[in-house]
Scaffold this motif. Structure first.
Motif, mmCIF file in Angstrom:
data_model
loop_
_atom_site.group_PDB
_atom_site.id
_atom_site.type_symbol
_atom_site.label_atom_id
_atom_site.label_comp_id
_atom_site.label_asym_id
_atom_site.label_seq_id
_atom_site.Cartn_x
_atom_site.Cartn_y
_atom_site.Cartn_z
ATOM 1 N N SER A 156 48.085 42.840 56.846
ATOM 2 C CA SER A 156 48.855 41.206 56.767
ATOM 3 C C SER A 156 50.124 41.600 57.280
ATOM 4 N N PHE A 157 50.564 40.461 58.050
ATOM 5 C CA PHE A 157 51.916 40.649 58.848
ATOM 6 C C PHE A 157 52.748 40.566 57.743
ATOM 7 N N TYR A 158 52.647 40.136 56.679
ATOM 8 C CA TYR A 158 53.577 40.032 55.334
ATOM 9 C C TYR A 158 53.945 41.365 54.777
ATOM 10 N N LYS A 159 53.078 42.452 55.094
ATOM 11 C CA LYS A 159 53.024 43.744 54.488
ATOM 12 C C LYS A 159 54.414 44.439 54.732
ATOM 13 N N THR A 160 55.105 44.870 53.587
ATOM 14 C CA THR A 160 56.366 45.619 53.795
ATOM 15 C C THR A 160 56.213 47.213 54.066
ATOM 16 N N GLU A 161 56.998 47.776 54.491
ATOM 17 C CA GLU A 161 57.036 49.296 54.818
ATOM 18 C C GLU A 161 56.589 49.854 53.405
ATOM 19 N N GLU A 162 57.575 49.495 52.494
ATOM 20 C CA GLU A 162 57.315 50.111 50.970
ATOM 21 C C GLU A 162 55.890 49.761 50.534
ATOM 22 N N GLN A 163 55.420 48.845 50.617
ATOM 23 C CA GLN A 163 53.895 48.691 50.287
ATOM 24 C C GLN A 163 53.314 49.427 50.922
ATOM 25 N N VAL A 164 53.158 49.787 52.444
ATOM 26 C CA VAL A 164 52.168 50.697 52.996
ATOM 27 C C VAL A 164 52.451 52.118 52.464
ATOM 28 N N TYR A 165 54.069 52.303 52.194
ATOM 29 C CA TYR A 165 53.902 53.576 51.757
ATOM 30 C C TYR A 165 53.423 53.965 50.435
ATOM 31 N N GLU A 166 53.612 52.988 49.658
ATOM 32 C CA GLU A 166 52.944 53.120 48.024
ATOM 33 C C GLU A 166 51.449 53.201 48.050
ATOM 34 N N LEU A 167 50.759 52.682 49.173
ATOM 35 C CA LEU A 167 49.322 52.674 49.091
ATOM 36 C C LEU A 167 48.815 54.155 49.542
ATOM 37 N N PHE A 168 49.542 54.630 50.677
ATOM 38 C CA PHE A 168 48.945 55.726 51.440
ATOM 39 C C PHE A 168 49.646 57.040 51.031
ATOM 40 N N SER A 169 50.597 56.957 50.072
ATOM 41 C CA SER A 169 51.126 58.225 49.292
ATOM 42 C C SER A 169 50.184 58.731 48.402
ATOM 43 N N HIS A 170 49.214 57.967 47.895
ATOM 44 C CA HIS A 170 48.096 58.289 46.871
ATOM 45 C C HIS A 170 47.238 59.612 47.472
ATOM 46 N N VAL A 171 47.053 59.591 48.887
ATOM 47 C CA VAL A 171 46.423 60.560 49.447
ATOM 48 C C VAL A 171 47.258 61.564 50.039
ATOM 49 N N GLY A 172 48.387 61.843 49.730
ATOM 50 C CA GLY A 172 49.122 62.865 50.376
ATOM 51 C C GLY A 172 50.448 62.333 51.008
ATOM 52 N N GLY A 173 51.350 63.237 51.285
ATOM 53 C CA GLY A 173 52.753 63.233 51.745
ATOM 54 C C GLY A 173 52.611 62.812 53.351
ATOM 55 N N PHE A 174 53.467 61.742 53.677
ATOM 56 C CA PHE A 174 53.341 61.665 55.170
ATOM 57 C C PHE A 174 54.970 61.827 55.717
ATOM 58 N N LYS A 175 55.107 62.013 56.830
ATOM 59 C CA LYS A 175 56.572 62.067 57.684
ATOM 60 C C LYS A 175 57.103 60.836 57.684
ATOM 61 N N LYS A 176 56.513 59.892 58.478
ATOM 62 C CA LYS A 176 57.026 58.485 58.644
ATOM 63 C C LYS A 176 55.965 57.509 58.871
ATOM 64 N N ILE A 177 56.528 56.161 58.982
ATOM 65 C CA ILE A 177 55.624 55.069 59.096
ATOM 66 C C ILE A 177 56.386 54.381 60.401
ATOM 67 N N ILE A 178 55.407 54.160 61.424
ATOM 68 C CA ILE A 178 55.919 53.286 62.283
ATOM 69 C C ILE A 178 55.403 51.919 62.390
ATOM 70 N N MET A 179 56.132 50.875 62.218
ATOM 71 C CA MET A 179 55.529 49.516 61.998
ATOM 72 C C MET A 179 55.835 48.702 63.283
ATOM 73 N N PHE A 180 55.028 48.285 64.033
ATOM 74 C CA PHE A 180 54.853 47.361 64.995
ATOM 75 C C PHE A 180 54.037 46.320 64.731
ATOM 76 N N LEU A 181 53.556 45.768 65.790
ATOM 77 C CA LEU A 181 52.194 44.983 65.456
ATOM 78 C C LEU A 181 51.169 45.760 64.986
ATOM 79 N N ASP A 182 51.029 47.041 65.309
ATOM 80 C CA ASP A 182 50.126 47.831 64.675
ATOM 81 C C ASP A 182 50.820 48.852 63.653
ATOM 82 N N LYS A 183 50.123 49.219 62.866
ATOM 83 C CA LYS A 183 50.866 50.229 61.769
ATOM 84 C C LYS A 183 50.173 51.716 61.908
ATOM 85 N N ASN A 184 51.249 52.595 61.836
ATOM 86 C CA ASN A 184 50.946 54.038 62.099
ATOM 87 C C ASN A 184 51.523 54.928 61.173
#
Length: 94
Positions: free
Chosen positions: A13-41
């Protein structure tokens, strides 16, 4: 892509925040960074964590949307809007 630790996250969703993405993906390991544009990485510390994200989170329903998670070549200036080598979508390069 065989050694990439960067994943592409599509259909968020375009309304997702970086914190919400971090919360979901932190369940499967630690990551260095999130790059948020129109696409998420996300860039994970290890290949194993990235594989877990692709395996366990792809297809998850988030905000009534089924999100896509796949490996990405990684962020480079000029190709930040997609996951193919040219900056577009992988499926468009075939």
């Amino acid at each position: 892509l065989q050694t990439s630790t960067t994943i592409y996250i599509g259909n968020l969703s375009f309304y997702k925040t970086e914190e919400q993405v971090y919360e979901l993906f932190s369940h499967v390991g630690g990551f260095k960074k999130i790059i948020m544009f129109l696409d998420k990485n996300n860039k994970y510390y290890s290949r194993e964590d990235a594989e877990d994200a692709v395996k366990y989170i792809s297809g998850t329903i988030l905000d009534d949307r089924s999100i896509r998670v796949d490996f990405d070549w990684g962020f480079e200036e000029g190709r930040q809007w997609g996951r193919g080598r040219s900056g577009g979508q992988v499926r468009d390069e075939y």
